[in-house]
Design an enzyme around this catalytic site. Structure first.
Site, PDB file in Angstrom:
ATOM      1  CB  SER A  21       5.595   6.493  13.516  1.00  0.00           C
ATOM      2  OG  SER A  21       6.387   6.062  14.624  1.00  0.00           O
ATOM      3  CG  ASN A 101      17.712   3.199  12.697  1.00  0.00           C
ATOM      4  OD1 ASN A 101      16.762   3.878  13.098  1.00  0.00           O
ATOM      5  ND2 ASN A 101      18.878   3.728  12.346  1.00  0.00           N
ATOM      6  CB  THR A 146     -13.137 -12.530 -26.556  1.00  0.00           C
ATOM      7  OG1 THR A 146     -13.849 -12.504 -27.791  1.00  0.00           O
ATOM      8  CG2 THR A 146     -12.722 -13.969 -26.241  1.00  0.00           C
ATOM      9  CG  HIS A 147     -12.955  -8.252 -28.003  1.00  0.00           C
ATOM     10  ND1 HIS A 147     -11.865  -7.433 -28.169  1.00  0.00           N
ATOM     11  CD2 HIS A 147     -12.606  -9.451 -28.555  1.00  0.00           C
ATOM     12  CE1 HIS A 147     -10.907  -8.089 -28.812  1.00  0.00           C
ATOM     13  NE2 HIS A 147     -11.326  -9.320 -29.037  1.00  0.00           N
ATOM     14  CB  SER A 268     -31.361   3.879  -4.197  1.00  0.00           C
ATOM     15  OG  SER A 268     -31.777   5.214  -4.330  1.00  0.00           O
ATOM     16  CE  LYS A 274     -30.481   0.793  -8.849  1.00  0.00           C
ATOM     17  NZ  LYS A 274     -29.606   1.951  -9.020  1.00  0.00           N
ATOM     18  CG  ASN A 276     -27.689   0.019  -6.086  1.00  0.00           C
ATOM     19  OD1 ASN A 276     -28.229  -0.238  -7.162  1.00  0.00           O
ATOM     20  ND2 ASN A 276     -27.960   1.104  -5.390  1.00  0.00           N
ATOM     21  CE1 TYR A 308      14.258   4.034   9.857  1.00  0.00           C
ATOM     22  CE2 TYR A 308      15.118   6.185  10.477  1.00  0.00           C
ATOM     23  CZ  TYR A 308      14.056   5.310  10.365  1.00  0.00           C
ATOM     24  OH  TYR A 308      12.804   5.703  10.747  1.00  0.00           O
ATOM     25  CD  GLN A 313       7.824   7.839  11.611  1.00  0.00           C
ATOM     26  OE1 GLN A 313       8.711   7.622  12.436  1.00  0.00           O
ATOM     27  NE2 GLN A 313       7.107   8.957  11.617  1.00  0.00           N
TER      28      GLN A 313
HETATM   29  N1  ARG Z   1       9.304   5.313  14.009  1.00  0.00           N
HETATM   30  C1  ARG Z   1      10.474   5.000  13.268  1.00  0.00           C
HETATM   31  C2  ARG Z   1      10.103   4.313  11.955  1.00  0.00           C
HETATM   32  O1  ARG Z   1       9.009   3.878  11.807  1.00  0.00           O
HETATM   33  C3  ARG Z   1      11.347   4.106  14.065  1.00  0.00           C
HETATM   34  C4  ARG Z   1      12.805   4.251  13.760  1.00  0.00           C
HETATM   35  C5  ARG Z   1      13.291   5.599  14.166  1.00  0.00           C
HETATM   36  N2  ARG Z   1      14.699   5.711  13.944  1.00  0.00           N
HETATM   37  C6  ARG Z   1      15.330   6.886  13.959  1.00  0.00           C
HETATM   38  N3  ARG Z   1      16.591   6.863  13.715  1.00  0.00           N
HETATM   39  N4  ARG Z   1      14.697   8.012  14.155  1.00  0.00           N
HETATM   40  O2  ARG Z   1      10.904   4.202  11.065  1.00  0.00           O
END
Ligand code: ARG
Length: 477
Positions: A21, A101, A146-147, A268, A274, A276, A308, A313
């Site tokens: 992530s 978590n 309206t409409h 354009s 144009k 736009n 969790y 993520q």
């Molecule tokens: N990168 C994870 C997320 O955004 C963080 C939590 C990860 N927890 C785990 N048990 N792998 O949710």
């Protein structure tokens, strides 16, 4: 990598990339350091780590920079690894009594509340732009639709205030969600709480939260606060898209009611003439992405078992994208509307087009001749079918044919007919609460100007509480 170590062995590049992530975690880097700091301060205060250990960890956290972070499947792992590489084994005490978590849920809430506060300020400013414009146009007669067909005359102020009121509700919705966002999940650990004597209220206080997401299982499992904000943003964008659509329509030569400032227009590559309304079109277009993000997040959360799951993520990037797109859209709309030129002559000329005063003519007949409204509606409907502006003779003959009455014999004068056909007089008569009559619009404006000021004060107060807490935390060693 820090976590797999003894348990799982090495990871491959493409698996790491798939589960990482890190890209989206740039949003929560600063927040994560704050969460680390608050947790360590609390561990120290509770005697769960020694004062020296706490101080060393905090001093090292201060030196961590995002660009120097090494490997890790997320920012939490990378920061902890960096910490340990700086100060050795003692860094490994930081994660006592917590989990990624509760950590990530806390980070998301910190960044989200910050972005909500900024968005509320900008939304308020857009609302104020609409109010300021409306103030200049309580007497500017415009066609109402309206409409998308000419319906009845109104004023530009009345029209702008309608959009402003929608924005007030959008702001209220964010304000309603805010206290549910601003609660601390920290200390829930993986989900089952912890046997260490941590102090959850203390970390909540240090991080500027107002209360806890109490049940430790709920605290790490829920993203309902994300879903509701995504819904708030979607509704807000739907409202903006309606404004954008009108800017687009009103700036066509067919309407010709508005001229956008060049800054908010594009041209354009082939058609040199144009101009736009691309900014308004993109507000309309981005609304699709934002509604899509809500759908994506809802669908990811659907049927996830407690507590969790890594699926969660996948929700977060949709939140960040929606927040930044919405913020951009609000700012662009503000600039676009405040710099646009309203072609008031053309608007006023359009106000009577398509026999838009027909309703008032029927109403006047009811008032003067005591004819039931439905009958008056039929008489005026017959006049409308001819497509001509009706004369007194036309009115008499239609009324005679349909209802066996002659309005001119019942006190309905030519002056009354003229007034009924005058868009400005139509508007002046509509002075019931919420109507377009200039005095009533001015009253609404005054009330809303007070509300904007009150909103500004409330948001500044919320901001002050958060900033005050975080400033205190940053000063702790
Ligand atoms: N990168 C994870 C997320 O955004 C963080 C939590 C990860 N927890 C785990 N048990 N792998 O949710």
């Amino acid at each position: 990598m820090l976590l797999r170590g003894e348990r799982l062995g090495e990871i491959s590049e493409d698996v790491l990339e798939f589960i990482s992530s890190r890209e989206a975690d740039r949003w929560i880097f600063e927040a994560d350091l704050l969460v680390d700091r608050a947790h360590v301060v609390m561990l120290k205060e509770q005697g769960l780590i020694s004062p020296e250990e706490g101080t060393r960890i905090i001093a090292a956290l201060d030196r961590i920079s995002e660009s120097e972070l090494g490997e890790g499947e997320d920012v939490h792992e990378a920061i902890e690894a960096d910490l340990i590489s700086r100060i050795g084994e003692v860094g490994g005490r930081m994660h006592t009594g917590r989990s990624r978590n509760d950590e990530v849920a806390t980070c998301i809430r910190i960044v989200l509340r910050d972005m909500m506060l900024s968005l509320m300020v900008e939304l308020n400013s857009l609302t104020k732009t609409l109010l300021d414009l409306a103030e200049d146009h309580t007497e500017t007669i415009v066609p109402g639709f309206t409409h998308l067909q000419h319906a009845q005359p109104t004023t530009l102020a009345h029209h702008l205030l309608a959009h402003a009121d929608a924005l007030f509700r959008d702001g209220e919705r964010l304000g309603d969600s805010y206290p549910r966002v601003n609660k601390s999940p920290l200390g829930a650990a993986a989900f089952a709480s912890t046997g260490f004597e941590i102090d959850r209220d203390r970390t909540a206080e240090l991080l500027g939260f107002e209360g806890l997401v109490e049940n430790s299982m709920d605290a790490v499992s829920t993203r309902d606060f994300v879903l509701e904000v995504l819904a708030d943003l979607s509704i807000l964008m739907i409202d903006l898209s309606r404004m954008a659509e009108e800017l687009i329509l009103w700036s066509t030569s067919e309407f010709g009611y508005i001229e956008l400032n060049d800054l908010f227009a594009s041209t354009s590559s082939i058609m040199p003439q144009k101009k736009n309304p691309d900014t308004a079109e993109l507000v309309r277009g981005k609304t699709g992405s934002i509604v899509g993000n809500l759908m994506a997040a809802l669908t990811i959360c659907k049927a996830l078992p407690l507590s969790y799951n890594r699926d969660l993520q996948e929700v977060t990037p949709h939140l960040w994208q929606s927040l930044s797109l919405t913020r951009g859209a609000v700012r662009i709309m503000n600039g676009c509307i405040s710099s646009a030129r309203f072609e008031t002559d053309r608007l006023e000329a359009g106000a009577g087009v398509g026999f838009s005063t027909a309703t008032e003519l029927a109403d006047s007949l009811v008032r003067v001749t005591k004819t039931p409204f439905r009958t008056a509606h039929q008489i005026v409907g017959a006049l409308a079918a001819s497509g001509e502006t009706p004369s007194m003779e036309d009115l008499d003959s239609a009324a005679e044919k349909i209802a066996g009455i002659r309005p001119s014999d019942m006190g309905f004068s030519t002056g009354m007919l003229k007034d009924a056909l005058d868009p400005k007089k139509n508007v002046a008569l509509r002075d019931r609460p919420g109507g377009p009559a200039p005095a009533e619009t001015a009253r609404m404006l005054g009330e809303r100007a007070r509300r904007v000021a009150e909103n500004e004060r409330l948001v500044a107060e919320m901001r002050g509480r958060v900033d005050g807490a975080l400033e205190g935390l940053r000063g702790m060693e």
